[in-house]
Design a protein around this motif. Structure first.
Motif, PDB file in Angstrom:
ATOM      1  N   VAL A   1       0.641  -1.162   0.177  1.00 14.29           N
ATOM      2  CA  VAL A   1      -0.333  -0.132  -0.114  1.00 14.29           C
ATOM      3  C   VAL A   1       0.615   0.609   0.150  1.00 14.29           C
ATOM      4  O   VAL A   1       1.748   1.503   0.872  1.00 14.29           O
ATOM      5  CB  VAL A   1      -1.444   0.438   1.421  1.00 14.29           C
ATOM      6  N   PRO A   2       0.755   1.968  -1.008  1.00 15.60           N
ATOM      7  CA  PRO A   2       1.737   3.396  -1.138  1.00 15.60           C
ATOM      8  C   PRO A   2       1.361   4.581   0.038  1.00 15.60           C
ATOM      9  O   PRO A   2      -0.367   4.551   0.778  1.00 15.60           O
ATOM     10  CB  PRO A   2       1.036   4.152  -1.926  1.00 15.60           C
ATOM     11  N   VAL A   3       1.947   5.319   0.615  1.00 18.48           N
ATOM     12  CA  VAL A   3       2.183   5.304   2.264  1.00 18.48           C
ATOM     13  C   VAL A   3       2.592   6.911   1.758  1.00 18.48           C
ATOM     14  O   VAL A   3       3.642   7.492   1.185  1.00 18.48           O
ATOM     15  CB  VAL A   3       2.342   4.905   3.314  1.00 18.48           C
ATOM     16  N   SER A   4       2.178   7.897   1.771  1.00 19.89           N
ATOM     17  CA  SER A   4       3.062   9.087   2.055  1.00 19.89           C
ATOM     18  C   SER A   4       2.675   9.729   2.959  1.00 19.89           C
ATOM     19  O   SER A   4       2.987   9.631   4.259  1.00 19.89           O
ATOM     20  CB  SER A   4       1.484  10.377   1.465  1.00 19.89           C
ATOM     21  N   PHE A   5       4.589  10.516   3.753  1.00 20.80           N
ATOM     22  CA  PHE A   5       5.024  10.804   4.705  1.00 20.80           C
ATOM     23  C   PHE A   5       5.205  12.223   4.219  1.00 20.80           C
ATOM     24  O   PHE A   5       6.381  12.655   3.497  1.00 20.80           O
ATOM     25  CB  PHE A   5       6.305   9.828   4.869  1.00 20.80           C
ATOM     26  N   MET A   6       5.375  13.464   5.480  1.00 23.75           N
ATOM     27  CA  MET A   6       5.800  13.662   5.608  1.00 23.75           C
ATOM     28  C   MET A   6       5.111  14.995   4.527  1.00 23.75           C
ATOM     29  O   MET A   6       4.183  15.876   4.198  1.00 23.75           O
ATOM     30  CB  MET A   6       7.823  14.598   5.581  1.00 23.75           C
ATOM     31  N   PHE A   7       6.546  15.409   3.607  1.00 23.99           N
ATOM     32  CA  PHE A   7       5.653  17.044   2.076  1.00 23.99           C
ATOM     33  C   PHE A   7       5.614  16.192   0.853  1.00 23.99           C
ATOM     34  O   PHE A   7       6.187  15.686  -0.090  1.00 23.99           O
ATOM     35  CB  PHE A   7       7.512  17.756   1.484  1.00 23.99           C
ATOM     36  N   GLY A   8       4.684  14.622   1.644  1.00 19.71           N
ATOM     37  CA  GLY A   8       4.693  14.213   0.245  1.00 19.71           C
ATOM     38  C   GLY A   8       5.391  13.411  -0.737  1.00 19.71           C
ATOM     39  O   GLY A   8       5.242  12.491  -1.458  1.00 19.71           O
ATOM     40  N   ILE A   9       6.933  12.318   0.452  1.00 19.12           N
ATOM     41  CA  ILE A   9       7.758  12.004   0.404  1.00 19.12           C
ATOM     42  C   ILE A   9       6.472  10.013   0.163  1.00 19.12           C
ATOM     43  O   ILE A   9       6.429   9.646   1.037  1.00 19.12           O
ATOM     44  CB  ILE A   9       8.577  11.137   1.366  1.00 19.12           C
TER      45      ILE A   9
END
Length: 258
Positions: free
Chosen positions: A143-151
């Protein structure tokens, strides 16, 4: 006969009762154990893990040390993420198996307490969060996860990204987080990896927990208003819980306890 006036329903109360039971307990204890010291209702010293205190039968420390945090925006964000990870595990991976999910938390907590004895850890809330996040990442690894500034990255790497973020922001190795990851990995290996390779399953949920929480085929409504259904693969069910923009954006702005 006059029409019956429908009772006013409190959406917050309805949402709270929609949370599956183990997640609801974790969510409630995290808020209560953090807010009480902030309001001056209890000295936080009485809530940390002190083995001298435990030896004096202050057994509540074995529980409260997993839920004590500093009150702030970071705490609010982390409680939300804790709720999301735990809810999805309980509603999908452990659907209808409340006893098994409770045993997961009890087992990983016991392992973390053993580690805390040797690592001189006093607060284990980071470990609780990372143990749940690690198990979630194993079941939803693609599953794709976004972290902080869209990483963006795969969920499989989420626990290690959180550990790395902790280290970079504090300059100290987050030993409680690593203990939580290690405990969850041990559980996952003994219950999933090793048995799938033809090995014996050495770790099983005690029968008394099954007596307290019998296996059920019913699902719980999630906080988003969806229903988890038995027999549906976890990877398929996760699509029901993605945000409107097509992916999980469950990265964090600040670590637990910071």
């Amino acid at each position: 006969m006059p029409p019956v006036t429908p009772s006013n329903r409190n959406e917050i109360v309805d949402w709270y009762h929609s949370i599956p039971p183990i997640t609801r307990a974790i969510f409630t204890l995290s808020i209560a154990t953090t807010v009480a010291p902030a309001l001056g209702l209890v000295n936080p010293y009485w809530l940390i893990l002190s083995w001298n205190g435990v030896a004096k039968l202050q057994l509540w420390r074995l529980v409260t040390s997993f839920f004590l945090n500093g009150l702030g925006l970071g705490f609010a964000m982390n409680v939300y993420f804790l709720y999301r990870y735990s809810s999805q595990l309980e509603n999908e991976v452990f659907l209808g198996r409340t006893a098994d999910y409770l045993f997961f938390n009890l087992f990983t907590s016991a392992v973390q307490l053993a580690a805390a004895k040797f690592l001189n850890l006093y607060v284990l809330s980071d470990g609780l969060m990372l143990s749940i996040a690690y198990l979630w990442s194993q079941h939803y690894r693609d599953v794709p996860v976004s972290f902080m500034f869209g990483i963006r990255f795969k969920a499989l790497y989420l626990p290690w990204v959180l550990v790395g973020y902790d280290y970079l922001t504090t300059g100290a190795m987050p030993m409680a987080s690593l203990a939580g990851i290690g405990a969850a990995h041990l559980y996952y290996y003994l219950t999933t990896v090793y048995p799938s390779q033809g090995g014996r399953r050495y770790l099983n949920t005690p029968s008394f927990l099954h007596s307290l929480f019998p296996t059920s085929r019913a699902g719980f409504a999630t906080g988003a208003g969806f229903q988890a259904y038995p027999g549906r693969p976890a990877q398929q069910q996760q699509q029901m819980f993605t945000n409107p923009f097509g992916g999980h954006s469950w990265g964090r702005g600040q670590r637990l306890g910071s």
